[in-house]
Design a protein around this motif. Structure first.
Motif, PDB file in Angstrom:
ATOM      1  N   ILE A  43     -13.964   1.238  -2.351  1.00  0.00           N
ATOM      2  CA  ILE A  43     -14.847   2.357  -2.011  1.00  0.00           C
ATOM      3  C   ILE A  43     -16.220   1.785  -1.691  1.00  0.00           C
ATOM      4  O   ILE A  43     -16.848   1.151  -2.541  1.00  0.00           O
ATOM      5  CB  ILE A  43     -14.957   3.361  -3.180  1.00  0.00           C
ATOM      6  CG1 ILE A  43     -13.576   3.891  -3.557  1.00  0.00           C
ATOM      7  CG2 ILE A  43     -15.889   4.509  -2.806  1.00  0.00           C
ATOM      8  CD1 ILE A  43     -13.586   4.755  -4.809  1.00  0.00           C
ATOM      9  N   GLU A  50     -10.883  -0.602   3.157  1.00  0.00           N
ATOM     10  CA  GLU A  50     -12.142   0.023   2.762  1.00  0.00           C
ATOM     11  C   GLU A  50     -12.114   1.510   3.091  1.00  0.00           C
ATOM     12  O   GLU A  50     -11.430   1.937   4.024  1.00  0.00           O
ATOM     13  CB  GLU A  50     -13.324  -0.632   3.474  1.00  0.00           C
ATOM     14  CG  GLU A  50     -13.522  -2.084   3.109  1.00  0.00           C
ATOM     15  CD  GLU A  50     -14.683  -2.709   3.863  1.00  0.00           C
ATOM     16  OE1 GLU A  50     -15.203  -3.740   3.384  1.00  0.00           O
ATOM     17  OE2 GLU A  50     -15.079  -2.179   4.930  1.00  0.00           O
ATOM     18  N   THR A  51     -12.880   2.295   2.327  1.00  0.00           N
ATOM     19  CA  THR A  51     -12.924   3.733   2.582  1.00  0.00           C
ATOM     20  C   THR A  51     -14.244   4.323   2.114  1.00  0.00           C
ATOM     21  O   THR A  51     -14.918   3.763   1.252  1.00  0.00           O
ATOM     22  CB  THR A  51     -11.763   4.453   1.864  1.00  0.00           C
ATOM     23  OG1 THR A  51     -11.692   5.808   2.313  1.00  0.00           O
ATOM     24  CG2 THR A  51     -11.958   4.450   0.349  1.00  0.00           C
ATOM     25  N   ILE A  52     -14.612   5.444   2.724  1.00  0.00           N
ATOM     26  CA  ILE A  52     -15.696   6.285   2.203  1.00  0.00           C
ATOM     27  C   ILE A  52     -15.158   7.668   1.846  1.00  0.00           C
ATOM     28  O   ILE A  52     -15.924   8.563   1.500  1.00  0.00           O
ATOM     29  CB  ILE A  52     -16.855   6.415   3.217  1.00  0.00           C
ATOM     30  CG1 ILE A  52     -16.389   7.115   4.494  1.00  0.00           C
ATOM     31  CG2 ILE A  52     -17.467   5.059   3.525  1.00  0.00           C
ATOM     32  CD1 ILE A  52     -17.515   7.466   5.451  1.00  0.00           C
ATOM     33  N   THR A  54     -25.193  11.138  -0.608  1.00  0.00           N
ATOM     34  CA  THR A  54     -23.802  11.078  -0.187  1.00  0.00           C
ATOM     35  C   THR A  54     -22.830  11.178  -1.362  1.00  0.00           C
ATOM     36  O   THR A  54     -23.166  10.828  -2.496  1.00  0.00           O
ATOM     37  CB  THR A  54     -23.533   9.756   0.558  1.00  0.00           C
ATOM     38  OG1 THR A  54     -23.585   8.674  -0.389  1.00  0.00           O
ATOM     39  CG2 THR A  54     -24.553   9.528   1.664  1.00  0.00           C
ATOM     40  N   ARG A  84     -28.117   3.579  -4.299  1.00  0.00           N
ATOM     41  CA  ARG A  84     -27.525   2.937  -3.125  1.00  0.00           C
ATOM     42  C   ARG A  84     -28.492   1.939  -2.510  1.00  0.00           C
ATOM     43  O   ARG A  84     -29.699   2.019  -2.678  1.00  0.00           O
ATOM     44  CB  ARG A  84     -27.167   4.006  -2.080  1.00  0.00           C
ATOM     45  CG  ARG A  84     -28.360   4.827  -1.616  1.00  0.00           C
ATOM     46  CD  ARG A  84     -27.942   5.915  -0.654  1.00  0.00           C
ATOM     47  NE  ARG A  84     -29.001   6.913  -0.515  1.00  0.00           N
ATOM     48  CZ  ARG A  84     -28.913   7.982   0.240  1.00  0.00           C
ATOM     49  NH1 ARG A  84     -27.829   8.214   0.915  1.00  0.00           N
ATOM     50  NH2 ARG A  84     -29.902   8.851   0.303  1.00  0.00           N
ATOM     51  N   LYS A 102     -20.258   1.647  -0.819  1.00  0.00           N
ATOM     52  CA  LYS A 102     -21.386   2.288  -1.494  1.00  0.00           C
ATOM     53  C   LYS A 102     -22.222   3.155  -0.568  1.00  0.00           C
ATOM     54  O   LYS A 102     -23.014   3.957  -1.028  1.00  0.00           O
ATOM     55  CB  LYS A 102     -22.279   1.240  -2.167  1.00  0.00           C
ATOM     56  CG  LYS A 102     -21.629   0.623  -3.391  1.00  0.00           C
ATOM     57  CD  LYS A 102     -22.644  -0.065  -4.283  1.00  0.00           C
ATOM     58  CE  LYS A 102     -22.005  -0.470  -5.608  1.00  0.00           C
ATOM     59  NZ  LYS A 102     -22.982  -1.063  -6.534  1.00  0.00           N
ATOM     60  N   ARG A 103     -22.048   2.979   0.740  1.00  0.00           N
ATOM     61  CA  ARG A 103     -22.770   3.842   1.667  1.00  0.00           C
ATOM     62  C   ARG A 103     -22.024   3.897   2.990  1.00  0.00           C
ATOM     63  O   ARG A 103     -21.332   2.950   3.368  1.00  0.00           O
ATOM     64  CB  ARG A 103     -24.201   3.350   1.903  1.00  0.00           C
ATOM     65  CG  ARG A 103     -24.327   1.956   2.485  1.00  0.00           C
ATOM     66  CD  ARG A 103     -25.773   1.560   2.667  1.00  0.00           C
ATOM     67  NE  ARG A 103     -25.914   0.207   3.145  1.00  0.00           N
ATOM     68  CZ  ARG A 103     -25.861  -0.165   4.421  1.00  0.00           C
ATOM     69  NH1 ARG A 103     -25.684   0.757   5.354  1.00  0.00           N
ATOM     70  NH2 ARG A 103     -25.999  -1.427   4.766  1.00  0.00           N
ATOM     71  N   PRO A 104     -22.144   5.018   3.731  1.00  0.00           N
ATOM     72  CA  PRO A 104     -21.516   5.107   5.056  1.00  0.00           C
ATOM     73  C   PRO A 104     -22.105   4.057   5.990  1.00  0.00           C
ATOM     74  O   PRO A 104     -23.250   3.658   5.871  1.00  0.00           O
ATOM     75  CB  PRO A 104     -21.896   6.522   5.518  1.00  0.00           C
ATOM     76  CG  PRO A 104     -22.267   7.258   4.283  1.00  0.00           C
ATOM     77  CD  PRO A 104     -22.852   6.242   3.349  1.00  0.00           C
ATOM     78  N   LEU A 138     -20.516   9.186  -1.849  1.00  0.00           N
ATOM     79  CA  LEU A 138     -20.359   7.810  -2.323  1.00  0.00           C
ATOM     80  C   LEU A 138     -21.382   7.496  -3.398  1.00  0.00           C
ATOM     81  O   LEU A 138     -21.057   6.921  -4.445  1.00  0.00           O
ATOM     82  CB  LEU A 138     -20.535   6.832  -1.162  1.00  0.00           C
ATOM     83  CG  LEU A 138     -19.525   6.905  -0.030  1.00  0.00           C
ATOM     84  CD1 LEU A 138     -19.942   5.994   1.114  1.00  0.00           C
ATOM     85  CD2 LEU A 138     -18.142   6.548  -0.523  1.00  0.00           C
ATOM     86  N   TYR A 182     -19.186  -0.607   6.830  1.00  0.00           N
ATOM     87  CA  TYR A 182     -17.915  -1.254   7.118  1.00  0.00           C
ATOM     88  C   TYR A 182     -18.120  -2.649   7.716  1.00  0.00           C
ATOM     89  O   TYR A 182     -18.991  -2.852   8.557  1.00  0.00           O
ATOM     90  CB  TYR A 182     -17.098  -0.429   8.117  1.00  0.00           C
ATOM     91  CG  TYR A 182     -16.606   0.889   7.597  1.00  0.00           C
ATOM     92  CD1 TYR A 182     -15.722   0.937   6.533  1.00  0.00           C
ATOM     93  CD2 TYR A 182     -17.026   2.075   8.170  1.00  0.00           C
ATOM     94  CE1 TYR A 182     -15.258   2.149   6.050  1.00  0.00           C
ATOM     95  CE2 TYR A 182     -16.575   3.297   7.694  1.00  0.00           C
ATOM     96  CZ  TYR A 182     -15.688   3.330   6.634  1.00  0.00           C
ATOM     97  OH  TYR A 182     -15.248   4.530   6.170  1.00  0.00           O
TER      98      TYR A 182
END
Length: 284
Positions: A161, A175-177, A131, A44, A163-165, A133, A168
Motif C-alpha cells: 500500500i 502496489e496499490t492505493i 487521502t 505523508r 503512502k501517497r497517490p 492512504l 508508483y
C-alpha cells in the motif's frame, strides 16, 4: 455600524452526553517553525501537489489566513521537541519565508505516537485533501484493529500500500492505493478469501492494482457460475498473458453490454483463463 452579526449561543444538550475532555486545555506558543518535527508514521511525504501548495502559501503569506499548526511534545534522542500533528505544509511554508521568524502553534497533550495518530485522524477524517492512504497509515500507527487487519492481509498477499497517490514506480509491481476497495473486500469476504483474491493479482505482478481489478477477481472467485471453473493460478496466468489488452477489450465489452468496467474485465479474463472443468453455465 454593523448590525447583521450574531453572538454565539449554546444549543440544547437534551438527549446528549457531553464529552469531558480527556486532557487539559491546549496552550499557544510562538515557535521558530524550522524547529518543528513531523512523524512519518502518520504524516505523508510531501509530493508535487503538496509542494505547489507550499509555494502558494509562501508567495501569498497572510496572517489573516494563517491557521496555527497543532503540535505535541515528544522525546527524541533525549531531547524534548514539538511534533506537528496537523499543519506541516503551513509550517514548511512559514519556515521557508524570510519574513516569518516565528509562528503561533497550538500545543495539545498526547501520550506517544498512537495518541498522536488518533489526534491526526480526528482532525483530518472529514477534511478534503487528506487521502485515504494517509488516514490508513495514521490509523495503523494509532493501533486501529481494522487498519492492522487490512495491512496484514495485504502483507500476506504481497501487496504494497503506497503512502501517497502518484508514488508508483513504473518498474515496480504489486502496489496499490485502493485501500477503500480492499477494506470493503475484507468486510464482505473476510481475511482468508480477501488474501487469496489479492494474491491472484499480486502473483500477476500487476502494478498498480486498481479497485476494478480487485472487484473483477472477487466476482470470479465468488460467482457460482465461474468460481468452480478455474484454479487461481490459471486466472493469474490469464491476467499475465493479456496484460493491458484486457482493459482495452473490457472497455468495448462494457460499452456494448452496459456493464461496469470491473465485470467486463472479469469476463475478459475468464474467457482467456484455462478451465479446470466444463462449465454448464453460458458465459456472456
Amino acid at each position: 455600524m454593523q448590525t447583521d452579526i450574531r453572538q454565539i449561543v449554546p444549543i440544547s444538550t437534551a438527549g446528549l452526553i457531553p464529552g469531558k475532555p480527556p486532557t487539559g486545555m491546549p496552550i499557544f506558543e510562538l515557535i521558530d517553525p524550522s524547529t518543528l518535527f513531523v512523524d512519518p508514521a502518520y504524516q505523508r511525504d510531501i509530493g508535487e501537489r503538496g509542494m505547489r501548495q507550499i509555494r502558494r502559501v509562501i508567495e501569498r503569506f497572510d496572517w489573516a489566513k494563517f491557521k496555527p499548526p497543532i503540535c505535541s511534545y515528544a522525546e527524541i534522542d533525549g531531547s524534548t521537541v514539538l511534533k506537528v500533528l496537523d499543519g506541516q505544509h503551513t509550517a514548511i511554508a512559514a519556515s521557508s519565508n524570510p519574513f516569518v521568524e516565528k509562528i503561533p502553534v497550538m500545543i495539545v497533550e498526547t501520550e506517544g505516537t498512537a495518541a498522536e495518530a488518533r489526534a491526526f485522524i480526528g482532525q483530518n477524517a472529514e477534511r478534503v485533501g487528506v487521502t485515504p492512504l494517509q488516514l490508513h497509515y495514521a490509523a495503523l500507527a494509532a493501533g486501529d484493529e481494522d487498519a492492522k487487519t487490512l495491512q496484514n492481509v495485504c502483507d500476506k498477499a504481497g501487496i504494497t500500500i503506497l503512502k501517497r497517490p502518484g508514488a508508483y514506480d513504473p518498474a515496480a509491481s504489486r502496489e496499490t492505493i485502493a485501500v477503500g476497495a480492499i477494506k470493503q473486500l475484507i468486510g464482505r469476504r473476510g481475511d482468508k478469501l480477501s488474501k487469496e483474491i489479492l494474491e491472484i493479482l499480486a502473483n500477476a505482478e500487476r502494478g498498480p492494482v486498481k479497485s476494478d481489478h480487485i472487484k473483477a477477481v472477487e466476482y470470479l472467485m465468488t460467482d457460482p457460475d465461474h468460481c468452480d471453473a478455474f484454479w487461481p493460478q490459471d486466472l493469474t496466468a490469464a491476467i499475465v498473458e493479456l496484460l493491458s489488452a484486457a482493459e482495452e477489450d473490457a472497455e468495448q465489452l462494457a460499452m456494448s453490454k452496459r456493464w461496469p468496467m470491473w465485470k467486463a474485465l472479469a469476463i475478459v479474463w475468464f474467457r482467456k483463463c484455462k478451465k479446470r472443468r466444463q462449465t454448464l453455465s453460458k458465459v456472456a
